[in-house]
Design an enzyme around this catalytic site. Sequence first.
Site, PDB file in Angstrom:
ATOM      1  N   SER A 275       0.846  -1.195   0.000  1.00  0.00           N
ATOM      2  CA  SER A 275       0.000   0.000   0.000  1.00  0.00           C
ATOM      3  C   SER A 275       0.878   1.240   0.000  1.00  0.00           C
ATOM      4  CB  SER A 275      -0.904   0.023   1.231  1.00  0.00           C
ATOM      5  OG  SER A 275      -1.520   1.289   1.355  1.00  0.00           O
TER       6      SER A 275
ATOM      7  N   HIS B  88      -1.077  -1.258  -4.415  1.00  0.00           N
ATOM      8  CA  HIS B  88      -2.368  -0.961  -3.799  1.00  0.00           C
ATOM      9  C   HIS B  88      -2.460   0.523  -3.469  1.00  0.00           C
ATOM     10  CE1 HIS B  88      -5.995  -2.281  -1.591  1.00  0.00           C
ATOM     11  NE2 HIS B  88      -5.683  -1.361  -0.703  1.00  0.00           N
TER      12      HIS B  88
ATOM     13  N   ASP C  67      -4.785   3.325  -1.676  1.00  0.00           N
ATOM     14  CA  ASP C  67      -5.876   3.564  -0.732  1.00  0.00           C
ATOM     15  C   ASP C  67      -6.395   4.983  -0.872  1.00  0.00           C
ATOM     16  OD1 ASP C  67      -6.186   1.116   0.821  1.00  0.00           O
ATOM     17  OD2 ASP C  67      -4.145   1.491   1.519  1.00  0.00           O
TER      18      ASP C  67
ATOM     19  N   MET D 282      -9.070   7.729   0.335  1.00  0.00           N
ATOM     20  CA  MET D 282      -9.916   8.046   1.495  1.00  0.00           C
ATOM     21  C   MET D 282     -10.432   9.478   1.387  1.00  0.00           C
ATOM     22  SD  MET D 282      -7.603   6.401   4.545  1.00  0.00           S
ATOM     23  CE  MET D 282      -6.752   4.834   4.322  1.00  0.00           C
TER      24      MET D 282
ATOM     25  N   HIS E  33      -8.416   1.049  -4.111  1.00  0.00           N
ATOM     26  CA  HIS E  33      -9.390   0.753  -3.049  1.00  0.00           C
ATOM     27  C   HIS E  33     -10.065   2.061  -2.650  1.00  0.00           C
ATOM     28  CE1 HIS E  33      -9.920  -0.770   1.390  1.00  0.00           C
ATOM     29  NE2 HIS E  33     -11.073  -0.526   0.790  1.00  0.00           N
TER      30      HIS E  33
ATOM     31  N   MET F  44     -12.269   4.073  -0.457  1.00  0.00           N
ATOM     32  CA  MET F  44     -12.923   4.228   0.844  1.00  0.00           C
ATOM     33  C   MET F  44     -13.602   5.581   0.855  1.00  0.00           C
ATOM     34  SD  MET F  44     -10.010   2.514   3.291  1.00  0.00           S
ATOM     35  CE  MET F  44      -8.669   2.627   2.087  1.00  0.00           C
TER      36      MET F  44
ATOM     37  N   MET G 272     -11.416  -6.306   5.232  1.00  0.00           N
ATOM     38  CA  MET G 272     -10.714  -5.353   6.084  1.00  0.00           C
ATOM     39  C   MET G 272     -10.407  -6.020   7.424  1.00  0.00           C
ATOM     40  SD  MET G 272     -10.341  -2.736   4.196  1.00  0.00           S
ATOM     41  CE  MET G 272      -9.527  -1.774   5.475  1.00  0.00           C
TER      42      MET G 272
ATOM     43  N   GLY H 285      -3.321   3.763   8.317  1.00  0.00           N
ATOM     44  CA  GLY H 285      -2.352   2.687   8.249  1.00  0.00           C
ATOM     45  C   GLY H 285      -1.770   2.401   9.619  1.00  0.00           C
TER      46      GLY H 285
ATOM     47  N   ASP I  90      -6.637  -6.610   3.849  1.00  0.00           N
ATOM     48  CA  ASP I  90      -6.125  -5.244   3.976  1.00  0.00           C
ATOM     49  C   ASP I  90      -6.180  -4.820   5.439  1.00  0.00           C
ATOM     50  OD1 ASP I  90      -5.349  -2.626   3.700  1.00  0.00           O
ATOM     51  OD2 ASP I  90      -6.902  -2.067   2.261  1.00  0.00           O
TER      52      ASP I  90
ATOM     53  N   GLY J  66      -3.011  -4.505   8.811  1.00  0.00           N
ATOM     54  CA  GLY J  66      -2.220  -5.209   9.818  1.00  0.00           C
ATOM     55  C   GLY J  66      -1.500  -6.442   9.322  1.00  0.00           C
TER      56      GLY J  66
ATOM     57  N   GLY K 297       1.350  -2.302   4.206  1.00  0.00           N
ATOM     58  CA  GLY K 297       1.900  -0.961   4.101  1.00  0.00           C
ATOM     59  C   GLY K 297       3.221  -0.846   4.829  1.00  0.00           C
ATOM     60  N   SER K 298       3.144  -0.530   6.111  1.00  0.00           N
ATOM     61  CA  SER K 298       4.363  -0.336   6.893  1.00  0.00           C
ATOM     62  C   SER K 298       5.218  -1.601   6.930  1.00  0.00           C
ATOM     63  CB  SER K 298       4.010   0.117   8.312  1.00  0.00           C
ATOM     64  OG  SER K 298       3.071  -0.755   8.916  1.00  0.00           O
TER      65      SER K 298
END
Length: 230
Positions: free
Chosen positions: A12, A37, A39, A41, A70, A72, A141, A148, A177, A179, A199-200
């Site tokens: 992400s 990916h 995101d 928002m 994605h 949101m 989710m 994130g 998506d 964690g 992501g992280s």
Amino acid sequence: MKFDRAIKIAPSILAADFADFGAECRAIEAEGCDWVHVDVMDGHFVPNITFGPQVCRAIRPHVNTVMDVHLMIAPVDPFLAAFGAAGADIITVHQEAGPHLDRTLQAIRDLGAKAGVALNPATAPETIEYVLDRIDLVCVMTVNPGFGGQSFIEAMAPKVRRLREMIGERPVHIEIDGGVTAETAPLVAAAGADVLVAGSAVFKGGSAANPAPYGKNIRAIRDSAEAARK
């Protein structure tokens, strides 16, 4: 996009360097990611604002794999055409974002993109039972959407298992998506997921100028997920 159920890692870019998206996309692809990916928002459907179709259009030339967008956002229908024109290969909308999901999914397919549906943690798999033949991907989710770096909700693993049963032999991906790490990936891979958004867990320790840690992180997530399938 040829369909298969092999494990795919989709970093992400929410966790990337916002000032250098092009270089970051090239770096994660060079280090072995499968999809990119994105995101999106809106500060309304979720409590955060990221970016819109203009950013997708700007990074499209730097993405040679799959641009997985994605959304949101709510309402979502007025913006589908803009994201399709920006080059999204997959457009995923939330089941909770509008009243006419079947119509929305058909609109995405009419744009020439693959259609995905995302389910928030409290949303039951059965809410999409009657649109399974309209979709190419279900995004589960495993955190509450909006930010994130949140912790994985382990109660979502049984949801993944239930979706795998519902999907049967349909060519539908199950994406996770939220964690995702080398520690949590096996829980959902064993339950039937094949696309892992991280992501992280991918971007930690590296940069576009020093991408080797990206590759190490991607391999660690992939290896742990694949081991859970054996």
